[in-house]
Every structure is written in structure tokens, then in C-alpha cells.
Design an enzyme around this catalytic site. Structure first.
Site, PDB file in Angstrom:
ATOM      1  N   HIS A   1       0.854  -1.200   0.000  1.00  0.00           N
ATOM      2  CA  HIS A   1       0.000   0.000   0.000  1.00  0.00           C
ATOM      3  C   HIS A   1       0.884   1.242   0.000  1.00  0.00           C
ATOM      4  O   HIS A   1       1.952   1.252   0.615  1.00  0.00           O
ATOM      5  CB  HIS A   1      -0.911  -0.013   1.233  1.00  0.00           C
ATOM      6  CG  HIS A   1      -1.967   1.038   1.171  1.00  0.00           C
ATOM      7  ND1 HIS A   1      -1.718   2.344   1.500  1.00  0.00           N
ATOM      8  CD2 HIS A   1      -3.264   0.978   0.786  1.00  0.00           C
ATOM      9  CE1 HIS A   1      -2.829   3.046   1.312  1.00  0.00           C
ATOM     10  NE2 HIS A   1      -3.779   2.246   0.890  1.00  0.00           N
TER      11      HIS A   1
ATOM     12  N   GLU B   1      -3.865   1.738  -7.360  1.00  0.00           N
ATOM     13  CA  GLU B   1      -4.245   2.848  -6.494  1.00  0.00           C
ATOM     14  C   GLU B   1      -3.358   4.051  -6.790  1.00  0.00           C
ATOM     15  O   GLU B   1      -2.257   4.168  -6.238  1.00  0.00           O
ATOM     16  CB  GLU B   1      -4.061   2.461  -5.019  1.00  0.00           C
ATOM     17  CG  GLU B   1      -4.948   1.348  -4.559  1.00  0.00           C
ATOM     18  CD  GLU B   1      -5.269   1.493  -3.071  1.00  0.00           C
ATOM     19  OE1 GLU B   1      -6.459   1.622  -2.751  1.00  0.00           O
ATOM     20  OE2 GLU B   1      -4.343   1.510  -2.261  1.00  0.00           O
TER      21      GLU B   1
END
Ligand code: PGA
Length: 245
Positions: free
Chosen positions: A91, A160
Site C-alpha cells: 500500500h 491505487e
């Protein structure tokens, strides 16, 4: 393939709050799967609350080693025991705030797979990289490095764009589709087209009940990774209900 919507709760919700949330969640429609990644300490109670439902509980990180003298760290085996079935890796917050490199993320992907956890590998370009036309290059580098030496496996990829995370700026459905196609192409270069076709590619970055349906209608957007809007059971339920393609 089924549409997968993952809640990334980050450092929000205790075990009791996680269990209460799971109990409030509406059953997702057919062909839509709900995944939730609570903090380590809330995995067991979320998993207990989700028992008997189709909700899948996971972790937000693991250490790359099997075990060892790593104060404060949590292993794949530990989160599995707590009830996690998947783990979010790479992430952008881990990359940026915890200095995680592609090389470390690659080790964690390997550890997750050898332990029986489904890795959700996150990739994405920064605002500056997008503006300077480097999106494809960044995605290629991240996917190549994080999956280097890893055989074709069951993984989930999450695109993302860093500039969209927690900012309220969502990529347009066209931008997402374009980036997802690039990602699938880079996966195909590594693992071959048939394997790449089977990998769910999720979009993440300021997904809301309002923006989700159009994003999820794109042919290569196979789901969503949701931060902020996943903290509210009503909003998360709404995203799930609107995810039927
Ligand atoms: P956001 O977070 O939905 O709050 O932008 C997404 C994520 O960090 O996975």
C-alpha cells in the site's frame, strides 16, 4: 469473475467496533464479494463476527520473515491463526510512511503465498509521475519488481493512484480502465496472457457509493479497494449493492 470490494480500515476500529460493523453489513448481491482488512488486533473478532457469512477477513500487512526477533512485527502464520485469508501488501502508505521498497514487498508477496494467504498487491503512480507521463513506467517497474521470481499464482492486484488516496480525487472510469489495461499487459509479460486474464484488478482511491458504479462498469476494473468510505457500514453496503456489473 466475481467483483471484489475490499475495505481497508487502516488504523481505525477496535475489535468490538469491527464486530459491530460486520453484523451491520448487508449481504452483498450475487457475484459480489466483500473483503475487510481490519487492524491486527481486530482480525480475530471480525472473523468471529463474519463466521457463517460470505465476508472474508484479511490483514493490512505482514512481516516478510516466517518468525524471528522483530519487535512489534506480526507474521503470516499469526494473522492466519487470527482468521485472515488475505493480506494487503505494498500500500502506498506502507511505501511512503514505512519506507517499504519493491524488494521488501516482493519478499512479503512470497511469504504470503507460501503461507496460504492471498496477497493483494497495491501499485500506483504519484501525482508528479502522472503529470510527467511516467504512469506506465512506474506500474511496469512496481509490478515487475514486486512479482519478480514469483510464479503465476492467485493474487489480487490493486491499482491505487497515490494522488487519489484519501484526497477525494477519484480517477475517471476511463483513466482507471486505461491503467488497468496497462497493469494486465505487464502481468501478461511476466506470467503470460492466460494467467494475467484471471487476476482481479481492483481500483482504489477515494471510491464512494457515488463513484463506484461507473468505475466498476469498466471491463478491466474487477473490484474496488476502499479506505475512507469503508468505515461506514451503510456506505460500504451501498458500494457492495451498486457493484453488480
Ligand atoms: P481512500 O483509501 O478510499 O480513503 O482513498 C483507499 C486506500 O488507501 O486503499
Amino acid at each position: 469473475m466475481d467483483t471484489i470490494v475490499i475495505a481497508n480500515w487502516k488504523m481505525y476500529k477496535t475489535g468490538a467496533e469491527a464486530a459491530a460493523f460486520v453484523k451491520k453489513l448487508q449481504v452483498p448481491p450475487k457475484k459480489v464479494r466483500a473483503f475487510i482488512a481490519p487492524a491486527f488486533t481486530a482480525i480475530a473478532s471480525a472473523a468471529a463476527a463474519a463466521k457463517g457469512s460470505s465476508i472474508v477477513i484479511g490483514a493490512q500487512d505482514i512481516h516478510d520473515a516466517e518468525e524471528g526477533a522483530f519487535t512489534g512485527a506480526v507474521s503470516a502464520r499469526m494473522v492466519l491463526e487470527a482468521g485472515a485469508k488475505f493480506v494487503i501488501l505494498g500500500h502506498s502508505e506502507r511505501r511512503r510512511l514505512f519506507q517499504e521498497s519493491d524488494a521488501l514487498i516482493q519478499k512479503k508477496v512470497g511469504r504470503a503465498l507460501s503461507s496460504g494467504l492471498l496477497p493483494v498487491l497495491c501499485v500506483g503512480e504519484s501525482q508528479e509521475e502522472r503529470e510527467s507521463g511516467k504512469t506506465a513506467e512506474v506500474l511496469k517497474r512496481q509490478i515487475g519488481a514486486c512479482l519478480s521470481g514469483i510464479k503465476p499464482s492467485d493474487i489480487i492486484l490493486a491499482y491505487e493512484p497515490v494522488w487519489a488516496i484519501g484526497t477525494g480525487k477519484t480517477a475517471t472510469p476511463e483513466m482507471a480502465e486505461e491503467a488497468h489495461l496497462l497493469c494486465r499487459g505487464f502481468l501478461a509479460q511476466l506470467w503470460g496472457a492466460p494467467a494475467a486474464k484471471k487476476i482481479p484488478i481492483l481500483y482504489g482511491g477515494s471510491v464512494t457509493p457515488e463513484t463506484a458504479p461507473a468505475l466498476l462498469k469498466q471491463g478491466n476494473v474487477n473490484g474496488a479497494l476502499v479506505g475512507g468510505a469503508s468505515l461506514d457500514p451503510q456506505k460500504f453496503s451501498q458500494i457492495l449493492q451498486g457493484a453488480v456489473s
